[in-house]
Design an enzyme around this catalytic site. Structure first.
Site, PDB file in Angstrom:
ATOM      1  N   ASP A  69       0.833  -1.214   0.000  1.00  0.00           N
ATOM      2  CA  ASP A  69       0.000   0.000   0.000  1.00  0.00           C
ATOM      3  C   ASP A  69       0.865   1.261   0.000  1.00  0.00           C
ATOM      4  OD1 ASP A  69       0.808  -0.687   2.684  1.00  0.00           O
ATOM      5  OD2 ASP A  69      -0.608   0.804   3.442  1.00  0.00           O
TER       6      ASP A  69
ATOM      7  N   GLU B  15       0.231  -1.107   5.646  1.00  0.00           N
ATOM      8  CA  GLU B  15       1.360  -0.678   6.489  1.00  0.00           C
ATOM      9  C   GLU B  15       1.205   0.784   6.880  1.00  0.00           C
ATOM     10  OE1 GLU B  15       5.349   1.022   7.456  1.00  0.00           O
ATOM     11  OE2 GLU B  15       3.980   1.600   5.865  1.00  0.00           O
TER      12      GLU B  15
HETATM   13 ZN   LIG Z   1       6.750   2.459   3.883  1.00  0.00          ZN
END
Ligand SMILES: [Zn+2]
Length: 372
Positions: free
Chosen positions: A75, A135
């Site tokens: 992401d 993340e």
């Molecule tokens: Zn990163």
């Protein structure tokens, strides 16, 4: 365009902002891994908004225990719709511009390229590629993996932009919301109420003292070498002539890895108890909603020594959270490394230098050959 640039261009062209499902980029990564004859395993889950997110593990052998894992998050942070290069990788002056080019699609492109350059059938020990979701919104994907434990890895190389400096330790990240209650009254008659703002101010003062007190517990590898804390937001009261009925503030702290997240929290709870003794009406609620652990790999770990040798750069530490902490929970000695500069990430105009991108692929290829 070279193979690695082509791969990065394809990764950047897939919009994988954390808000959306990452299914499209995971499909792409799965196809790439299958083309290298890796065994792929998907670990889907629904995020808080009901959107499907997927962690993907690709393996050189049918096993749950690998010697080395290369870990990259799929992401990215959002981008300005007026930035035309965001999903259209553009090269200028030796730099590749695009959202995620440095955080962390550059590392992923380097990892794919590194594995493509070697004959995986000849590896003596198993390798995993791990691609995570979410993340950027609190390491959610990696935390799912750390809970479910579908994999153990002896060593992990976690991609994040470090300008190819091996990072062997990182501070943790903890967050709490503090809600202090008072009793509203006309400010001309303060004895009729109790100000939540005055009460909160006393707690904030206590926190300032605690910030100094916790400096005694030192960890020399970090700058600054102790746990830091911050009250970043405070909000209370309803009008200038009303005693505030409620005051809220955030408490954020970044514990050194040798100190538990609860250490500061317990000191703070003790301070609250003391305030309650002094002011029996004192009412306060602490919602500690995040406690990401830090990580630390010993400086003499073979992984750290190897990456220092391959990059020619001495290992260091960072004060921000990474997925290395979750990989530690999966049994790893971990290092964080990747092309690009963290200061260029999360900005319009994010880029990765071509030279670092190519060097990263080479470092990963040599790491695989040395360790496996
Ligand atoms: Zn990163």
């Amino acid at each position: 365009m070279t193979q690695i640039k082509q791969t990065l261009a394809e990764l950047v062209s897939i919009d994988s902002v954390s808000l959306r499902s990452n299914a499209e980029i995971i499909d792409y990564l799965e196809r790439r891994c299958e083309a290298m004859h890796l065994i792929t395993r998907r670990f889907p889950y629904k995020d808080d908004h009901g959107v499907e997110k997927i962690n993907l593990i690709a393996l050189t052998a049918d096993t749950n225990e690998v010697e080395l894992a290369l870990v990259g998050h799929s992401d990215t942070v959002p981008y300005d719709p007026n930035w035309p290069e965001a999903t259209n990788l553009t090269e200028r002056d030796g730099k590749l511009y695009g959202r995620g080019s440095c955080d962390t699609k550059g590392f992923i492109a380097a990892a794919l390229t590194a594995v493509e350059m070697i004959d995986v059938a000849k590896l003596k020990k198993p390798l995993a590629l791990v691609f995570t979701a979410d993340e950027e919104i609190g390491l959610r994907g990696a935390k799912k993996l750390a809970e479910a434990k579908p994999l153990r890895a002896r060593y992990s190389i976690v991609g994040e932009p470090t300008s190819l400096k091996p990072i062997r330790a990182g501070k943790g990240y903890s967050l709490a919301e503090v809600i202090v209650r008072g009793r509203e009254a006309h400010s001309a008659y303060p004895a009729l109420g109790a100000s939540a703002v005055f009460r909160a101010a006393r707690l904030v003062n206590r926190l300032e003292s605690l910030a100094a007190q916790i400096q005694e517990d030192q960890h020399e590898a970090f700058d600054p070498p102790y746990t830091t804390l911050n009250v970043g937001l405070i909000h209370g009261g309803s009008a200038k002539n009303v005693l505030a009925g409620e005051c809220r503030f955030t408490l954020e702290w970044r514990p050194i890895p040798t100190q538990s997240s609860n250490y500061l929290l317990n000191l703070f709870r003790t301070a609250i108890q003391e305030e309650t003794h002094r002011d029996p009406g004192f009412e306060c609620e602490v919602d500690a909603n995040r406690a990401d652990s830090g990580f630390e790999t010993p400086p003499d770990s073979p992984l750290i020594k190897l990456l220092e040798k391959l990059t020619g750069v001495e290992s260091g530490t960072v004060a921000f959270g990474t997925e290395a902490a979750q990989m530690m929970l999966l049994g790893s000695e971990a290092v964080v490394i990747g092309p690009g500069d963290i200061r260029e990430a999360h900005r319009t105009g994010e880029f990765v230098p071509v030279s670092e991108l190519e060097q990263c692929a080479e470092v990963l290829r040599e790491s695989i050959l040395e360790l496996l």
